[in-house]
Design a protein around this motif. Structure first.
Motif, PDB file in Angstrom:
ATOM      1  N   LEU A  58       0.829  -1.208   0.000  1.00  0.00           N
ATOM      2  CA  LEU A  58       0.000   0.000   0.000  1.00  0.00           C
ATOM      3  C   LEU A  58       0.863   1.258   0.000  1.00  0.00           C
ATOM      4  CD1 LEU A  58      -2.943  -0.756   2.437  1.00  0.00           C
ATOM      5  CD2 LEU A  58      -3.038  -0.479  -0.028  1.00  0.00           C
ATOM      6  N   ALA A  59       1.931   1.242   0.779  1.00  0.00           N
ATOM      7  CA  ALA A  59       2.822   2.406   0.840  1.00  0.00           C
ATOM      8  C   ALA A  59       3.491   2.646  -0.504  1.00  0.00           C
ATOM      9  CB  ALA A  59       3.868   2.201   1.941  1.00  0.00           C
ATOM     10  N   VAL A  60       3.930   1.590  -1.166  1.00  0.00           N
ATOM     11  CA  VAL A  60       4.556   1.729  -2.480  1.00  0.00           C
ATOM     12  C   VAL A  60       3.548   2.250  -3.495  1.00  0.00           C
ATOM     13  CG1 VAL A  60       5.537   0.411  -4.407  1.00  0.00           C
ATOM     14  CG2 VAL A  60       6.356   0.024  -2.083  1.00  0.00           C
ATOM     15  N   GLU A  61       2.323   1.734  -3.447  1.00  0.00           N
ATOM     16  CA  GLU A  61       1.279   2.198  -4.371  1.00  0.00           C
ATOM     17  C   GLU A  61       0.970   3.670  -4.145  1.00  0.00           C
ATOM     18  OE1 GLU A  61      -1.573   2.306  -7.298  1.00  0.00           O
ATOM     19  OE2 GLU A  61      -0.154   0.692  -6.877  1.00  0.00           O
ATOM     20  N   TRP A  62       0.862   4.078  -2.886  1.00  0.00           N
ATOM     21  CA  TRP A  62       0.581   5.480  -2.574  1.00  0.00           C
ATOM     22  C   TRP A  62       1.723   6.369  -3.045  1.00  0.00           C
ATOM     23  CZ3 TRP A  62       2.979   9.027   0.756  1.00  0.00           C
ATOM     24  CH2 TRP A  62       2.262  10.202   0.965  1.00  0.00           C
ATOM     25  N   TYR A  63       2.957   5.920  -2.806  1.00  0.00           N
ATOM     26  CA  TYR A  63       4.117   6.703  -3.214  1.00  0.00           C
ATOM     27  C   TYR A  63       4.218   6.785  -4.740  1.00  0.00           C
ATOM     28  CZ  TYR A  63       8.942   8.220  -3.716  1.00  0.00           C
ATOM     29  OH  TYR A  63      10.070   8.909  -4.067  1.00  0.00           O
ATOM     30  N   ALA A  64       3.968   5.671  -5.421  1.00  0.00           N
ATOM     31  CA  ALA A  64       4.113   5.634  -6.880  1.00  0.00           C
ATOM     32  C   ALA A  64       3.000   6.403  -7.584  1.00  0.00           C
ATOM     33  CB  ALA A  64       4.125   4.188  -7.363  1.00  0.00           C
ATOM     34  N   SER A  65       1.821   6.463  -6.975  1.00  0.00           N
ATOM     35  CA  SER A  65       0.697   7.139  -7.631  1.00  0.00           C
ATOM     36  C   SER A  65       0.687   8.637  -7.364  1.00  0.00           C
ATOM     37  CB  SER A  65      -0.632   6.539  -7.170  1.00  0.00           C
ATOM     38  OG  SER A  65      -0.865   6.840  -5.810  1.00  0.00           O
ATOM     39  N   ASP A  66       1.548   9.107  -6.478  1.00  0.00           N
ATOM     40  CA  ASP A  66       1.611  10.529  -6.125  1.00  0.00           C
ATOM     41  C   ASP A  66       0.233  11.036  -5.729  1.00  0.00           C
ATOM     42  OD1 ASP A  66       2.832  12.960  -5.641  1.00  0.00           O
ATOM     43  OD2 ASP A  66       2.631  13.644  -7.711  1.00  0.00           O
ATOM     44  N   ALA A  67      -0.379  10.354  -4.754  1.00  0.00           N
ATOM     45  CA  ALA A  67      -1.735  10.678  -4.320  1.00  0.00           C
ATOM     46  C   ALA A  67      -1.843  12.084  -3.740  1.00  0.00           C
ATOM     47  CB  ALA A  67      -2.203   9.656  -3.280  1.00  0.00           C
ATOM     48  N   SER A  68      -0.764  12.610  -3.206  1.00  0.00           N
ATOM     49  CA  SER A  68      -0.823  13.942  -2.604  1.00  0.00           C
ATOM     50  C   SER A  68      -0.784  15.050  -3.650  1.00  0.00           C
ATOM     51  CB  SER A  68       0.327  14.124  -1.619  1.00  0.00           C
ATOM     52  OG  SER A  68       1.557  14.013  -2.304  1.00  0.00           O
ATOM     53  N   GLY A  69      -0.475  14.734  -4.905  1.00  0.00           N
ATOM     54  CA  GLY A  69      -0.352  15.761  -5.934  1.00  0.00           C
ATOM     55  C   GLY A  69      -1.503  15.772  -6.921  1.00  0.00           C
ATOM     56  N   CYS A  70      -2.681  15.384  -6.484  1.00  0.00           N
ATOM     57  CA  CYS A  70      -3.836  15.339  -7.377  1.00  0.00           C
ATOM     58  C   CYS A  70      -4.295  16.759  -7.717  1.00  0.00           C
ATOM     59  CB  CYS A  70      -4.962  14.572  -6.701  1.00  0.00           C
ATOM     60  SG  CYS A  70      -6.439  14.424  -7.716  1.00  0.00           S
ATOM     61  N   PRO A  71      -4.327  17.122  -8.991  1.00  0.00           N
ATOM     62  CA  PRO A  71      -4.749  18.478  -9.356  1.00  0.00           C
ATOM     63  C   PRO A  71      -6.261  18.641  -9.250  1.00  0.00           C
ATOM     64  CG  PRO A  71      -4.308  17.234 -11.335  1.00  0.00           C
ATOM     65  CD  PRO A  71      -3.937  16.351 -10.167  1.00  0.00           C
ATOM     66  N   LEU A  72      -6.696  19.774  -8.748  1.00  0.00           N
ATOM     67  CA  LEU A  72      -8.126  20.053  -8.625  1.00  0.00           C
ATOM     68  C   LEU A  72      -8.491  21.344  -9.348  1.00  0.00           C
ATOM     69  CD1 LEU A  72      -8.726  19.155  -4.868  1.00  0.00           C
ATOM     70  CD2 LEU A  72      -9.326  17.809  -6.874  1.00  0.00           C
ATOM     71  N   THR A  73      -7.804  21.615 -10.439  1.00  0.00           N
ATOM     72  CA  THR A  73      -8.108  22.826 -11.189  1.00  0.00           C
ATOM     73  C   THR A  73      -9.288  22.571 -12.124  1.00  0.00           C
ATOM     74  OG1 THR A  73      -6.551  22.226 -12.927  1.00  0.00           O
ATOM     75  CG2 THR A  73      -5.698  23.556 -11.117  1.00  0.00           C
ATOM     76  N   GLY A  74      -9.933  23.622 -12.552  1.00  0.00           N
ATOM     77  CA  GLY A  74     -11.104  23.497 -13.412  1.00  0.00           C
ATOM     78  C   GLY A  74     -10.804  22.947 -14.788  1.00  0.00           C
ATOM     79  N   ASP A  75      -9.595  23.108 -15.275  1.00  0.00           N
ATOM     80  CA  ASP A  75      -9.261  22.649 -16.622  1.00  0.00           C
ATOM     81  C   ASP A  75      -8.553  21.296 -16.632  1.00  0.00           C
ATOM     82  OD1 ASP A  75      -6.971  23.523 -15.432  1.00  0.00           O
ATOM     83  OD2 ASP A  75      -6.230  24.616 -17.183  1.00  0.00           O
ATOM     84  N   SER A  76      -8.566  20.568 -15.524  1.00  0.00           N
ATOM     85  CA  SER A  76      -7.848  19.298 -15.457  1.00  0.00           C
ATOM     86  C   SER A  76      -8.697  18.098 -15.857  1.00  0.00           C
ATOM     87  CB  SER A  76      -7.308  19.078 -14.051  1.00  0.00           C
ATOM     88  OG  SER A  76      -8.372  18.958 -13.144  1.00  0.00           O
ATOM     89  N   SER A  77      -9.967  18.311 -16.198  1.00  0.00           N
ATOM     90  CA  SER A  77     -10.850  17.210 -16.542  1.00  0.00           C
ATOM     91  C   SER A  77     -10.790  16.918 -18.050  1.00  0.00           C
ATOM     92  CB  SER A  77     -12.288  17.572 -16.151  1.00  0.00           C
ATOM     93  OG  SER A  77     -13.159  16.552 -16.579  1.00  0.00           O
ATOM     94  N   VAL A  78     -10.755  15.615 -18.397  1.00  0.00           N
ATOM     95  CA  VAL A  78     -10.798  15.233 -19.812  1.00  0.00           C
ATOM     96  C   VAL A  78     -12.249  15.153 -20.293  1.00  0.00           C
ATOM     97  CG1 VAL A  78      -8.624  13.989 -19.755  1.00  0.00           C
ATOM     98  CG2 VAL A  78     -10.735  12.766 -19.269  1.00  0.00           C
ATOM     99  N   GLN A  79     -13.215  15.291 -19.393  1.00  0.00           N
ATOM    100  CA  GLN A  79     -14.632  15.218 -19.730  1.00  0.00           C
ATOM    101  C   GLN A  79     -15.248  16.599 -19.977  1.00  0.00           C
ATOM    102  OE1 GLN A  79     -15.981  12.223 -20.147  1.00  0.00           O
ATOM    103  NE2 GLN A  79     -14.101  11.249 -19.447  1.00  0.00           N
TER     104      GLN A  79
END
Length: 56
Positions: free
Chosen positions: A29-50
């Motif tokens: 779980l720690a490796v998955e969290w570190y590799a996925s960069d869960a803390s750097g999820c962008p929440l800007t309005g233009d970050s959606s592909v939808q």
């Protein structure tokens, strides 16, 4: 010392296996969290592909 006192209880064997499994699972779980960069999820309005991202 007799042979009976040198034996390992089956409960201790299963407890050891369980503890090793939990440690391995936690490490994965720690490796998955570190590799996925869960803390750097962008929440800007233009970050959606939808389309334009908005909060509802």
């Amino acid at each position: 010392m007799t042979n009976a006192s040198k034996r390992v209880s089956p409960l201790h064997v299963w407890a050891g296996i369980w503890i090793l499994s939990v440690l391995l699972w936690s490490a994965l779980l720690a490796v998955e969290w570190y590799a996925s960069d869960a803390s750097g999820c962008p929440l800007t309005g233009d970050s959606s592909v939808q389309g334009t991202g908005t909060w509802n």
